[in-house]
Design an enzyme around this catalytic site. Structure first.
Site, PDB file in Angstrom:
ATOM      1  N   LYS A  10      95.122  36.856  16.385  1.00 26.88           N
ATOM      2  CA  LYS A  10      93.679  36.765  16.265  1.00 26.88           C
ATOM      3  C   LYS A  10      92.184  36.676  16.705  1.00 26.88           C
ATOM      4  O   LYS A  10      93.239  36.227  18.180  1.00 26.88           O
ATOM      5  CB  LYS A  10      93.084  35.439  15.148  1.00 26.88           C
ATOM      6  CG  LYS A  10      93.637  33.906  16.056  1.00 26.88           C
ATOM      7  CD  LYS A  10      92.520  33.661  17.118  1.00 26.88           C
ATOM      8  CE  LYS A  10      93.372  32.578  17.471  1.00 26.88           C
ATOM      9  NZ  LYS A  10      92.390  32.076  18.468  1.00 26.88           N
ATOM     10  N   ALA A  97     100.028  32.274  24.404  1.00 27.00           N
ATOM     11  CA  ALA A  97      99.728  31.066  24.996  1.00 27.00           C
ATOM     12  C   ALA A  97      98.015  31.718  25.899  1.00 27.00           C
ATOM     13  O   ALA A  97      97.564  31.821  27.310  1.00 27.00           O
ATOM     14  CB  ALA A  97     100.651  30.246  26.413  1.00 27.00           C
ATOM     15  N   ALA A  98      97.557  32.615  24.910  1.00 24.52           N
ATOM     16  CA  ALA A  98      96.809  33.722  25.353  1.00 24.52           C
ATOM     17  C   ALA A  98      95.836  33.154  24.369  1.00 24.52           C
ATOM     18  O   ALA A  98      94.461  34.394  24.779  1.00 24.52           O
ATOM     19  CB  ALA A  98      96.960  35.303  25.100  1.00 24.52           C
ATOM     20  N   GLY A  99      95.002  32.601  23.443  1.00 26.45           N
ATOM     21  CA  GLY A  99      94.104  32.652  22.773  1.00 26.45           C
ATOM     22  C   GLY A  99      93.977  33.650  21.683  1.00 26.45           C
ATOM     23  O   GLY A  99      92.566  33.356  21.408  1.00 26.45           O
ATOM     24  N   LEU A 100      95.785  34.077  21.203  1.00 23.52           N
ATOM     25  CA  LEU A 100      95.246  35.019  20.462  1.00 23.52           C
ATOM     26  C   LEU A 100      96.283  34.710  18.856  1.00 23.52           C
ATOM     27  O   LEU A 100      96.004  35.622  17.820  1.00 23.52           O
ATOM     28  CB  LEU A 100      96.252  36.399  20.520  1.00 23.52           C
ATOM     29  CG  LEU A 100      95.165  37.478  21.625  1.00 23.52           C
ATOM     30  CD1 LEU A 100      95.970  38.916  22.777  1.00 23.52           C
ATOM     31  CD2 LEU A 100      93.969  38.000  21.641  1.00 23.52           C
ATOM     32  N   GLY A 102      99.203  33.265  18.360  1.00 20.99           N
ATOM     33  CA  GLY A 102     100.122  34.427  17.930  1.00 20.99           C
ATOM     34  C   GLY A 102     101.525  33.894  17.981  1.00 20.99           C
ATOM     35  O   GLY A 102     102.075  33.780  16.280  1.00 20.99           O
ATOM     36  N   GLY A 103     101.573  32.250  17.797  1.00 22.86           N
ATOM     37  CA  GLY A 103     102.689  31.362  17.148  1.00 22.86           C
ATOM     38  C   GLY A 103     102.101  30.631  16.214  1.00 22.86           C
ATOM     39  O   GLY A 103     103.147  30.863  15.284  1.00 22.86           O
ATOM     40  N   SER A 104     100.766  30.253  15.404  1.00 26.20           N
ATOM     41  CA  SER A 104     100.558  30.361  14.963  1.00 26.20           C
ATOM     42  C   SER A 104     100.129  31.432  14.021  1.00 26.20           C
ATOM     43  O   SER A 104     100.949  31.166  12.287  1.00 26.20           O
ATOM     44  CB  SER A 104      98.803  30.192  14.893  1.00 26.20           C
ATOM     45  OG  SER A 104      98.942  28.352  15.455  1.00 26.20           O
ATOM     46  N   ASP A 137      95.644  26.729  14.014  1.00 24.36           N
ATOM     47  CA  ASP A 137      95.116  27.939  13.233  1.00 24.36           C
ATOM     48  C   ASP A 137      95.891  28.341  12.438  1.00 24.36           C
ATOM     49  O   ASP A 137      95.589  29.920  11.987  1.00 24.36           O
ATOM     50  CB  ASP A 137      95.278  28.890  15.173  1.00 24.36           C
ATOM     51  CG  ASP A 137      93.747  28.295  15.628  1.00 24.36           C
ATOM     52  OD1 ASP A 137      93.181  27.896  15.593  1.00 24.36           O
ATOM     53  OD2 ASP A 137      94.528  29.240  16.838  1.00 24.36           O
TER      54      ASP A 137
HETATM   55  P1  ATP Z   1      95.956  28.824  20.155  1.00 18.90           P
HETATM   56  O1  ATP Z   1      94.784  29.787  20.393  1.00 18.90           O
HETATM   57  O2  ATP Z   1      96.634  29.014  18.520  1.00 18.90           O
HETATM   58  O3  ATP Z   1      96.591  27.609  21.076  1.00 18.90           O
HETATM   59  P2  ATP Z   1      97.516  30.903  21.780  1.00 18.90           P
HETATM   60  O4  ATP Z   1      96.603  32.138  21.131  1.00 18.90           O
HETATM   61  O5  ATP Z   1      96.714  30.699  22.762  1.00 18.90           O
HETATM   62  O6  ATP Z   1      97.190  29.644  20.613  1.00 18.90           O
HETATM   63  P3  ATP Z   1     100.257  31.157  21.838  1.00 18.90           P
HETATM   64  O7  ATP Z   1     100.566  32.684  21.420  1.00 18.90           O
HETATM   65  O8  ATP Z   1     100.516  30.544  20.270  1.00 18.90           O
HETATM   66  O9  ATP Z   1      99.043  30.829  22.256  1.00 18.90           O
HETATM   67  O10 ATP Z   1     101.766  29.682  22.103  1.00 18.90           O
HETATM   68  C1  ATP Z   1     100.739  28.687  22.361  1.00 18.90           C
HETATM   69  C2  ATP Z   1     102.168  27.582  22.906  1.00 18.90           C
HETATM   70  O11 ATP Z   1     103.132  27.552  21.230  1.00 18.90           O
HETATM   71  C3  ATP Z   1     102.826  28.576  24.058  1.00 18.90           C
HETATM   72  O12 ATP Z   1     103.163  27.087  24.789  1.00 18.90           O
HETATM   73  C4  ATP Z   1     104.501  28.553  23.555  1.00 18.90           C
HETATM   74  O13 ATP Z   1     105.835  28.142  24.514  1.00 18.90           O
HETATM   75  C5  ATP Z   1     104.281  27.864  21.971  1.00 18.90           C
HETATM   76  N1  ATP Z   1     105.255  28.543  20.971  1.00 18.90           N
HETATM   77  C6  ATP Z   1     106.308  27.972  20.207  1.00 18.90           C
HETATM   78  N2  ATP Z   1     106.334  28.715  19.210  1.00 18.90           N
HETATM   79  C7  ATP Z   1     106.098  29.661  19.733  1.00 18.90           C
HETATM   80  C8  ATP Z   1     105.540  31.848  18.636  1.00 18.90           C
HETATM   81  N3  ATP Z   1     106.682  32.516  17.736  1.00 18.90           N
HETATM   82  N4  ATP Z   1     105.179  32.541  19.627  1.00 18.90           N
HETATM   83  C9  ATP Z   1     103.675  31.850  20.868  1.00 18.90           C
HETATM   84  N5  ATP Z   1     104.672  30.554  20.804  1.00 18.90           N
HETATM   85  C10 ATP Z   1     104.841  30.153  20.881  1.00 18.90           C
END
Ligand code: ATP
Length: 284
Positions: A10, A97-100, A102-104, A137
């Site tokens: 996203k 951990a990019a703001g995209l 991915g984990g959610s 998210d």
């Molecule tokens: P948001 O914008 O929702 O904060 P994000 O895009 O910045 O998320 P994510 O890639 O979702 O970051 O990762 C955030 C943290 O979640 C990381 O520290 C990562 O280790 C942890 N994490 C746990 N499960 C996952 C997964 N399946 N994919 C990515 N990160 C994950």
């Protein structure tokens, strides 16, 4: 029984956080859209075991209870007293951990898949409510459509498809922790973007208004710690983007372009500066 499920990234076209609740959780006002950069999950129901396993091709991710995909399976298994296990494989394409988100998005994909595999017959709204326990998210990612998201992330108003635009997504070589950025918020100086202007722009198919009103209240905080974000945005504009903005709490920056040829030029030009660059379209 097994299912393949796509987990799209996203981006935040607008992100505001007007206050935090007494329990410490943020109140959000956001417009999000999903793009055709995605993780690919393979989820298998284990009929004669109750353990949940996560495997991934990414070296950066925990595969235990800290993985959001694991948490999604566990929450469904516990809530509905499921006497089966799950095997989850994540082909990771979305930068971590990019703001995209991915984990959610991975967690939301597991909720959708196990809803089918375990025949829970839950609606997307019910899955979104369960997903909120994992991350703010996740409810949005259950739908992964362009939406106006408010509350703690649980109020999702689906919007029209975006007018036709091209996006270039670039992640500088830094990882940003969302809680660290949120702790830095000083509400007296926070610059609030016009979230409603983006909602109206989408509803009116008004590309000009969309381009003029992108905004992210967290950007000045992340950019102060990581000047690379401002440099990248400036490069995007210099190479022909119509606008550029940071997604989530960063560090990913995206450029928005009316024309594919412009987006292609921004993409080609950034390749020399930034390892992780993607030319993408919003999902229709
Ligand atoms: P948001 O914008 O929702 O904060 P994000 O895009 O910045 O998320 P994510 O890639 O979702 O970051 O990762 C955030 C943290 O979640 C990381 O520290 C990562 O280790 C942890 N994490 C746990 N499960 C996952 C997964 N399946 N994919 C990515 N990160 C994950």
């Amino acid at each position: 029984m097994e299912i393949r499920e796509k987990a799209p990234a996203k981006i935040n076209l607008s992100l505001d956080t007007p206050f935090h609740h007494q329990d410490g959780e943020q109140e959000w006002r956001m417009v999000m859209t999903s793009v055709d950069l995605a993780d690919y999950l393979h989820i298998k129901s284990l009929e004669d075991r109750t353990d949940i396993t996560v495997e991934t091709d990414s070296g950066f991710l925990p595969c235990d209870h800290r993985n959001l995909a694991y948490q999604a399976a566990k929450i469904l298994q516990d809530k509905f007293h499921i006497n089966k296990g799950a095997q989850i494989h994540i082909k990771k394409q979305i930068p971590v951990a990019a703001g995209l988100g991915g984990g959610s998005s991975d967690a939301a994909a597991v909720l959708r898949a196990l809803n089918k595999l375990w025949e829970l017959k839950l609606s997307l709204a019910e899955l979104a409510k369960i997903g909120l326990k994992i991350d703010s998210d996740v409810p949005y990612c259950v739908y992964s459509r362009t939406a106006h998201v408010t509350g703690r992330g649980e109020k999702i108003a689906i919007l029209k498809e975006l007018p036709p635009v091209w996006l270039v997504v670039a992640k500088p070589k830094i990882s940003v922790s969302t809680p660290t950025i949120i702790r830095q918020i000083d509400y007296t100086h926070l610059v609030h973007p016009n979230v409603n202007a983006i909602v109206n722009a989408i509803e009116d198919d008004d590309v000009d208004a969309l381009i003029d009103n992108l905004g992210n209240a967290l950007e000045p905080i992340t950019a102060e710690r990581y000047p690379e974000i401002t440099r990248l945005k400036k490069k995007m504009i210099k190479f022909g983007a119509d606008a550029a903005e940071m997604s989530g709490s960063g560090p990913t920056v995206f450029a928005i372009c009316r024309k594919k040829s412009r987006a292609q030029h921004v993409y080609n030009s950034l390749k020399g500066f930034c390892e992780e660059v993607y030319l993408v379209r919003p999902l229709s």
